[in-house]
Design a protein around this motif. Structure first.
Motif, short mmCIF file in Angstrom:
data_model
loop_
_atom_site.label_atom_id
_atom_site.label_comp_id
_atom_site.label_asym_id
_atom_site.label_seq_id
_atom_site.Cartn_x
_atom_site.Cartn_y
_atom_site.Cartn_z
N LEU A 534 0.82 -1.21 0.00
CA LEU A 534 0.00 0.00 0.00
C LEU A 534 0.85 1.25 0.00
CD1 LEU A 534 -2.79 -1.06 2.52
CD2 LEU A 534 -2.90 -1.06 0.04
N MET A 535 1.98 1.23 0.68
CA MET A 535 2.83 2.42 0.73
C MET A 535 3.46 2.72 -0.62
SD MET A 535 2.77 3.84 3.72
CE MET A 535 4.26 4.82 3.71
N GLU A 536 3.83 1.70 -1.35
CA GLU A 536 4.48 1.91 -2.65
C GLU A 536 3.48 2.17 -3.77
OE1 GLU A 536 6.96 -1.41 -3.41
OE2 GLU A 536 8.20 -1.12 -1.62
N GLY A 537 2.23 1.81 -3.56
CA GLY A 537 1.23 1.97 -4.60
C GLY A 537 0.65 3.37 -4.62
N SER A 538 -0.32 3.56 -5.49
CA SER A 538 -0.97 4.86 -5.64
C SER A 538 -2.01 5.04 -4.54
CB SER A 538 -1.64 4.95 -7.01
OG SER A 538 -2.65 3.97 -7.14
N TRP A 539 -2.49 6.28 -4.44
CA TRP A 539 -3.56 6.57 -3.49
C TRP A 539 -4.83 5.83 -3.88
CZ3 TRP A 539 -3.44 8.71 1.17
CH2 TRP A 539 -2.33 9.47 1.53
N MET A 540 -5.07 5.66 -5.17
CA MET A 540 -6.25 4.93 -5.61
C MET A 540 -6.22 3.49 -5.11
SD MET A 540 -9.13 4.90 -7.07
CE MET A 540 -9.09 6.51 -7.89
N ARG A 541 -5.05 2.86 -5.16
CA ARG A 541 -4.93 1.50 -4.65
C ARG A 541 -5.27 1.45 -3.17
NH1 ARG A 541 0.85 -1.42 -4.98
NH2 ARG A 541 0.32 -1.45 -7.20
N LEU A 542 -4.76 2.39 -2.41
CA LEU A 542 -5.03 2.42 -0.97
C LEU A 542 -6.52 2.59 -0.69
CD1 LEU A 542 -4.10 2.54 1.98
CD2 LEU A 542 -3.67 4.98 1.66
N PHE A 543 -7.17 3.52 -1.40
CA PHE A 543 -8.60 3.77 -1.16
C PHE A 543 -9.44 2.55 -1.55
CE2 PHE A 543 -7.66 8.51 -1.74
CZ PHE A 543 -7.53 8.69 -0.37
N VAL A 544 -9.09 1.88 -2.64
CA VAL A 544 -9.85 0.70 -3.06
C VAL A 544 -9.73 -0.42 -2.03
CG1 VAL A 544 -9.97 -1.15 -4.79
CG2 VAL A 544 -9.77 1.23 -5.52
N VAL A 545 -8.52 -0.65 -1.54
CA VAL A 545 -8.32 -1.71 -0.54
C VAL A 545 -9.07 -1.39 0.74
CG1 VAL A 545 -6.60 -2.84 0.91
CG2 VAL A 545 -6.13 -2.46 -1.51
N LEU A 546 -8.96 -0.14 1.23
CA LEU A 546 -9.66 0.23 2.46
C LEU A 546 -11.17 0.15 2.28
CD1 LEU A 546 -7.51 3.24 3.74
CD2 LEU A 546 -7.47 0.86 4.51
N LEU A 547 -11.68 0.56 1.12
CA LEU A 547 -13.12 0.49 0.89
C LEU A 547 -13.61 -0.95 0.88
CD1 LEU A 547 -15.81 1.87 0.17
CD2 LEU A 547 -15.12 1.73 -2.25
N PHE A 548 -12.86 -1.83 0.23
CA PHE A 548 -13.26 -3.23 0.20
C PHE A 548 -13.24 -3.83 1.60
CE2 PHE A 548 -12.17 -7.75 -0.05
CZ PHE A 548 -13.21 -8.22 -0.83
N LEU A 549 -12.20 -3.56 2.37
CA LEU A 549 -12.14 -4.09 3.73
C LEU A 549 -13.26 -3.53 4.59
CD1 LEU A 549 -8.28 -4.02 4.36
CD2 LEU A 549 -9.70 -6.01 3.84
N TYR A 550 -13.57 -2.26 4.41
CA TYR A 550 -14.63 -1.63 5.18
C TYR A 550 -15.98 -2.29 4.89
CZ TYR A 550 -17.81 2.08 6.77
OH TYR A 550 -18.82 2.78 7.38
N LEU A 551 -16.31 -2.47 3.62
CA LEU A 551 -17.58 -3.08 3.25
C LEU A 551 -17.63 -4.56 3.67
CD1 LEU A 551 -18.14 -1.54 -0.30
CD2 LEU A 551 -19.20 -0.85 1.87
N GLY A 616 -9.21 -1.00 13.37
CA GLY A 616 -9.23 -0.70 11.93
C GLY A 616 -9.01 0.77 11.65
N VAL A 617 -9.66 1.64 12.43
CA VAL A 617 -9.46 3.08 12.24
C VAL A 617 -8.03 3.48 12.53
CG1 VAL A 617 -10.11 5.35 13.10
CG2 VAL A 617 -11.88 3.66 12.64
N ALA A 618 -7.45 2.86 13.56
CA ALA A 618 -6.06 3.18 13.90
C ALA A 618 -5.11 2.77 12.79
CB ALA A 618 -5.69 2.50 15.22
N VAL A 619 -5.32 1.56 12.27
CA VAL A 619 -4.44 1.08 11.19
C VAL A 619 -4.62 1.92 9.93
CG1 VAL A 619 -3.97 -0.86 9.66
CG2 VAL A 619 -4.32 -1.26 12.10
N ALA A 620 -5.86 2.19 9.55
CA ALA A 620 -6.10 2.98 8.34
C ALA A 620 -5.53 4.39 8.48
CB ALA A 620 -7.60 3.04 8.05
N THR A 621 -5.73 4.99 9.66
CA THR A 621 -5.19 6.34 9.89
C THR A 621 -3.67 6.33 9.83
OG1 THR A 621 -7.10 6.87 11.27
CG2 THR A 621 -5.17 8.28 11.46
N GLY A 622 -3.07 5.30 10.44
CA GLY A 622 -1.61 5.22 10.42
C GLY A 622 -1.05 5.07 9.03
N VAL A 623 -1.67 4.21 8.23
CA VAL A 623 -1.18 4.00 6.86
C VAL A 623 -1.34 5.27 6.03
CG1 VAL A 623 -1.56 2.72 4.73
CG2 VAL A 623 -1.59 1.52 6.91
N MET A 624 -2.47 5.93 6.15
CA MET A 624 -2.70 7.15 5.37
C MET A 624 -1.77 8.27 5.82
SD MET A 624 -6.86 7.13 4.96
CE MET A 624 -6.84 8.47 3.78
#
Length: 821
Positions: A534-551, A616-624
């Motif tokens: 996720l760190m090396e990828g684009s912001w779009m990749r990060l948002f797609v992964v987080l959205l899928f995990l959230y849903l 989950g919020v802590a991990v997502a916030t940390g990664v972002m």
């Protein structure tokens, strides 16, 4: 062997007869003309000992052929029986064998031989799929818990029979009249098992049990034959022949016992066969004679694709038999999409992975296919029913559980198989795909439980979305694959550099960024984890992964809430939408008050979800935050390198600019030349040589910086031909570091120059000017522009050649003086 006449081709050397103007290949049986039409037969070109062909329309047999035939006929039948070979093979050693009877040959990868699936094996698979269809029809009529249990009991003998023949074919190479009779005999028993499957599903298992026993006896006869004719395999044949004989006896006895005893004997027979690979003796024989994993995976893959295709055909056939509107066609599209996703997951995941043979990995792979193919057969039945769901009403409980349960069985089985395989060309570790498959399987079970609160359309869309999500994950995990047609075009870097150094070949491949390097065969434990991905990828990749995990997480907890009716106060009874949105509110700690936990079970699930939400919020916030806080640079490097005189010395120069214009202090820059060396022994080396700079540090960097390297006697480039650097220089690597006052962090920048970027006899144009009000202006529109210095290029080349000749002369004089001493 004597040299063949010039008219004989390579195929003739492989024992192709040339009878007059016609030739017949013993391998293919095709006729071809060996001379011009109407010309007399050329007896000089006849192969010695070639079979004589006579008959209508063929030229008469010549004397040479008749004499050769008489010599051939005198070969004794005793020698024929001793060698077991045909006449051409006995005489020439050709790989010919009798189609009526020949000895089986023990096959193993230890022999470095490849084994391909035969037409007979494909025919055999089709017969088994027909039996699976009959079994699926029985399950379709009884989609209940008892029906599923009976389905499992009946499926086991079928799968064991198929596996027994498959492993025999994997071990032995034989395809004569006797073997085909044995295979056809077992196929007849499989047909009988298919016909008796519906009766077994109705509670009358005796006919099926008897057919299963006879089918196993055919496998026993195959091993008896290998025991008699293949001495080196007698221990293996005795062991597995005995295993299948015991199982056949158990199934045979089950044909005459009460029903309860029959099913018990089926379990005993299945355990006998399935536990056989785990014994110490079996594992020792597998170590001595390794199985052909490639052939085995191809066989299981073919059975899987045929079963999936049968599901596809069953859905289309059901739609064709019932007239329906657009709703039925929409449902059919959803069902077929699910089938395509499962094909993708199996053949791109399992089919594109390497089995870890060590530590019994192939045994886990083998056992993992039992529930996998069992689930696929059941899924075919479920998909046929799903094509006729009512879109607006909940799906029937039995059909819903059959569909989601069979898919969960497939995904969990894929996770089991993935645990002992290594995915080729994967970006993430294998543990990530195992976790993804297993999580999806568990989620499907919860969807089945929550499906009573969904409409049929919603249920199918959720199931389809989970399958599509797995396909997307597969593409993200392994975005590249090895191109078969490019494998031959791969050339080593050493080979290319040798050509450039020794042959003067300056051709270079297309320029690509070093971050685009493809890594083939990297160990799974050393691949990227999800965080680095996720760190090396684009912001779009990060948002797609987080959205899928959230849903997916909210879907998971919504299913948990629906497991107990009344667990949510204030919600509509058994409503999936309310459960899902209550999960969203709980995870986000919103708490409107309209809905709340209504039972102890609801409180427990809320407690678990609150913990998962906080983490989950802590991990997502940390990664972002980590991704957003990564320091970015705006250092611009000139596109070309120029070489021109500076104070009479040829100097290599490029320039860097601070495009952002902020304060960068303590800037440091280094230039490293990657030079190509080939030793006298032919060993290829790429040596990193630092180029000394006129100034490698600047206290303040806000406009531009011209970096210079003088090509003098101390320069590593002094012996290089500047007009053709490709033979000595691979690239120049520029590295910049500095402290960014705005970000309060150290920043880094890198740039790579290649030999074709060097321009000799040119210099950069001025880009810095001063305005009337005293401010400075840097014109980045002309940052890469250069201008030619008249006569500079030839002057620099002459100077460097003179220095090279002077250096060679000094070396020669030093050698003469040492010789004189």
């Amino acid at each position: 062997m004597a040299r063949l006449p010039d008219c004989c081709s390579d195929e003739a050397a492989g024992f192709t007869s040339c009878c007059g103007p016609y030739g017949r290949s013993l391998r293919r049986g095709s006729w071809r003309s060996a001379s011009a039409p109407g010309s007399p037969p050329d007896t000089a070109t006849l192969l010695p000992g070639a079979p004589t062909l006579t008959g209508p329309g063929l030229p008469p047999v010549g004397k040479a052929q008749q004499a050769d035939l008489s010599r051939t006929s005198r070969v004794s039948s005793t020698s024929r029986r001793t060698t077991g070979r045909s006449l051409p093979e006995a005489r020439y050693g050709a790989p010919l064998r009798s189609r009526l009877f020949h000895r089986p040959r023990l096959h193993s990868v230890a022999h470095a031989e490849s084994k391909r699936v035969t037409w007979l094996e494909l025919f055999y698979d089709l017969v088994f799929v027909a039996a699976f269809i009959q079994l699926g029809l029985g399950l379709g009529h009884h989609p209940t818990g008892a029906g599923v249990a009976t389905f499992l009991a009946v499926f086991m003998p079928l799968w064991v029979a198929w596996t027994g023949f498959t492993f025999f074919e994997n071990r032995f190479a034989v395809d004569d009249f006797v073997q085909r009779l044995l295979v056809f005999g077992q196929m007849f028993t499989v047909g009988a098992m298919g016909l008796a499957a519906s009766e077994a599903m109705e509670g009358h298992p005796h006919a099926f049990s008897g057919a299963a026993a006879i089918g196993q006896l055919f496998v026993v006869l195959m091993y008896v034959r290998s025991w008699l004719q293949v001495p080196e395999s007698r221990a293996y044949s005795l062991y597995w022949g005995g295993v299948f004989l015991l199982a056949a006896v158990a199934w045979g006895v089950g044909a005459f016992t009460p029903h309860a005893w029959t099913y018990g004997l089926w379990v005993v027979a299945a355990l006998i066969i399935l536990s056989a690979p785990l014994s110490k003796g079996s594992r020792q024989m597998s170590d001595e004679w390794p199985i052909d994993i490639e052939h085995l995976s191809e066989r299981y893959g073919l059975l899987t694709i045929i079963v999936l295709g049968e599901s596809f055909v069953k859905v289309l056939g059901g739609i064709a038999d019932h007239e329906g509107g657009m709703d039925h066609y929409a449902l059919a599209c959803v069902v077929l999409t699910i089938t395509c996703c499962l094909w993708w997951i199996y053949f791109d995941d399992i089919g594109g992975s390497k089995i870890r043979v060590a530590n019994g990995g192939w045994i886990v792979w083998f056992f993992g296919h039992l529930p996998l193919q069992m689930g696929l057969v059941a899924l075919g039945v479920a998909l046929g029913h799903a094509a006729f769901f009512d879109l607006h009403a909940p799906a029937p409980d039995a059909d819903r559980w059959l569909l989601a349960g069979s898919m969960a069985c497939v995904f969990i089985s894929v996770a089991i198989v993935d645990s002992v395989t290594e995915r080729r060309q994967a970006e993430l570790s294998d543990a990530a795909r195992v976790s993804a498959r297993a999580f999806t399987g568990v989620l499907l079970l919860l969807v089945a439980a929550a499906g009573s609160a969904m409409s049929g359309a919603t249920f199918l869309v959720v199931v389809m979305a989970l399958c599509i999500g797995q396909v997307v994950f597969d593409l993200m995990m392994a975005p590249f694959e090895t191109a078969q047609h490019d494998a031959a075009a791969e050339r080593s870097v050493a080979e290319l550099d040798r050509e450039r150094v020794r042959d003067g070949n300056g051709e270079r491949p297309p320029r690509r960024d070093v971050r685009e390097v493809l890594r083939r065969g990297a160990p799974s434990r050393l691949r990227r984890d999800l965080y680095s991905y996720l760190m090396e990828g684009s912001w779009m990749r990060l948002f797609v992964v987080l959205l899928f995990l959230y849903l997916a997480t909210n879907l998971l907890f919504a299913g948990l809430y629906l497991l107990e009716p009344g667990s949510i106060d204030g919600s509509r009874p058994n409503d999936f939408g309310d459960a899902f949105f209550f999960s969203v509110q709980t995870m986000a700690t919103i708490g409107y008050g309209a809905m709340s936990p209504g039972t102890l079970y609801g409180d427990v699930v809320v407690t678990a979800e609150a913990g998962v939400g906080i983490l989950g919020v802590a991990v997502a916030t940390g990664v972002m935050f980590a991704k957003a806080s990564r320091p970015g640079t705006s250092i611009l490097f000139s596109e070309p390198l120029v070489v021109s005189r500076m104070n009479g010395v040829p100097t290599l120069r490029f320039r860097a600019g601070n495009a952002r214009g902020n304060e960068v202090v303590e800037g440091r820059i280094s230039v490293t030349a990657i030079m190509i060396f080939v030793t006298d022994e032919g060993q290829h080396l790429r040596k990193l040589v630092d180029l000394p700079l006129v100034r490698s540090r600047t206290p303040m960097f806000s406009l531009s910086w011209t970096v210079m390297h003088p090509i003098d006697d101390q320069s590593p480039l002094r012996d290089c031909d500047l007009s053709d650097l490709g033979g000595r220089i691979f690239s120049f690597v520029v590295s910049f570091t500095g402290y960014d006052g705005t970000l309060a962090q150290t920043i880094h920048a890198r740039h790579i120059y290649y030999p074709e970027d060097v321009r000799v006899g040119e210099r950069f144009v001025d880009v810095i000017s001063q305005l009337d009000d005293g401010r400075m202006l840097i014109d980045f529109t002309r940052f890469h522009d250069t201008e030619v210095v008249p006569g500079e290029a030839s002057s620099i080349r002459d100077a460097l050649e003179t220095e090279e000749l002077t250096a060679e002369s000094e070396e020669a004089e030093a050698e003469d003086e040492s010789d004189g001493d």
